[in-house]
Scaffold this motif. Structure first.
Motif, PDB file in Angstrom:
ATOM      1  N   GLU A 142      -1.851   5.420  -2.147  1.00  0.00           N
ATOM      2  CA  GLU A 142      -2.283   5.068  -0.640  1.00  0.00           C
ATOM      3  C   GLU A 142      -1.738   5.196   0.477  1.00  0.00           C
ATOM      4  N   CYS A 143      -0.567   4.741   0.623  1.00  0.00           N
ATOM      5  CA  CYS A 143       0.392   4.919   1.740  1.00  0.00           C
ATOM      6  C   CYS A 143       1.969   5.448   1.537  1.00  0.00           C
ATOM      7  N   CYS A 168       1.490  -1.734   1.575  1.00  0.00           N
ATOM      8  CA  CYS A 168       0.101  -1.908   2.055  1.00  0.00           C
ATOM      9  C   CYS A 168      -0.689  -2.972   1.144  1.00  0.00           C
ATOM     10  N   CYS A 206       1.894  -2.643  -3.949  1.00  0.00           N
ATOM     11  CA  CYS A 206       2.755  -1.811  -3.103  1.00  0.00           C
ATOM     12  C   CYS A 206       3.339  -2.974  -2.048  1.00  0.00           C
ATOM     13  N   GLY A 262       4.356   3.903   0.040  1.00  0.00           N
ATOM     14  CA  GLY A 262       5.298   2.913  -0.139  1.00  0.00           C
ATOM     15  C   GLY A 262       5.688   2.597  -1.334  1.00  0.00           C
ATOM     16  N   CYS A 300       3.131   4.446  -3.968  1.00  0.00           N
ATOM     17  CA  CYS A 300       1.970   4.049  -3.689  1.00  0.00           C
ATOM     18  C   CYS A 300       1.078   5.333  -3.280  1.00  0.00           C
TER      19      CYS A 300
END
Ligand SMILES: [Zn+2]
Length: 134
Positions: free
Chosen positions: A115-116, A130, A127, A118, A113
């Motif tokens: 974004e995070c 998140c 994900c 993960g 991911c």
């Protein structure tokens, strides 16, 4: 072929267990296709994992088989391509072509991911950490 660490989480069919719903979930977690211990009771008996040729000839991956890609694998591959946008046969061809190390590196990029950091679940399409959709 001897498999170490993360490579042990690549199933004979080319499935990356790291991105599987059964591996990512917290309860009744599957340790991965190749790991024998603590298999969830609900786990489906896989036709490929229990394939006679794979077992008898001690093959590590389906691409080592002279019937590759066989009917069972093609069937599974088609289902995954259609439903989840992922191809086991393509994975296997990449392992063969690029080698395991490179394949794992690419998988990591593909399923992490942005974004995070993960892991994106192939079955859910988001994900697991998140919830960000791909
Ligand atoms: Zn995330």
């Amino acid at each position: 072929m001897i498999l170490l660490n993360e490579a042990l989480l690549i199933a004979p069919c080319g499935m990356n267990c790291c991105i599987c719903m059964a591996y990512l979930r917290k309860r009744n977690k599957c340790p991965g296709c190749r790991i024998e211990a603590n298999k969830p009771v609900t786990r489906v008996i896989c036709k490929i994992k229990t394939c006679d040729i794979l077992t008898k000839d001690k093959l590590t991956f389906c691409f080592e088989c002279e019937s590759f890609p066989c009917k069972s694998l093609k069937h599974l591959d088609k289902r995954y391509r259609t439903r989840y946008g992922m191809s086991m046969i393509e994975n296997l061809e990449n392992i063969k072509k690029l080698g395991m190390e490179e394949f794992l590196k690419n998988e990591k990029i593909r399923w992490t991911c942005t974004e995070c950091g993960g892991t994106i679940c192939v079955h859910k399409g988001y994900c697991y950490n998140c919830g960000r959709e791909i």
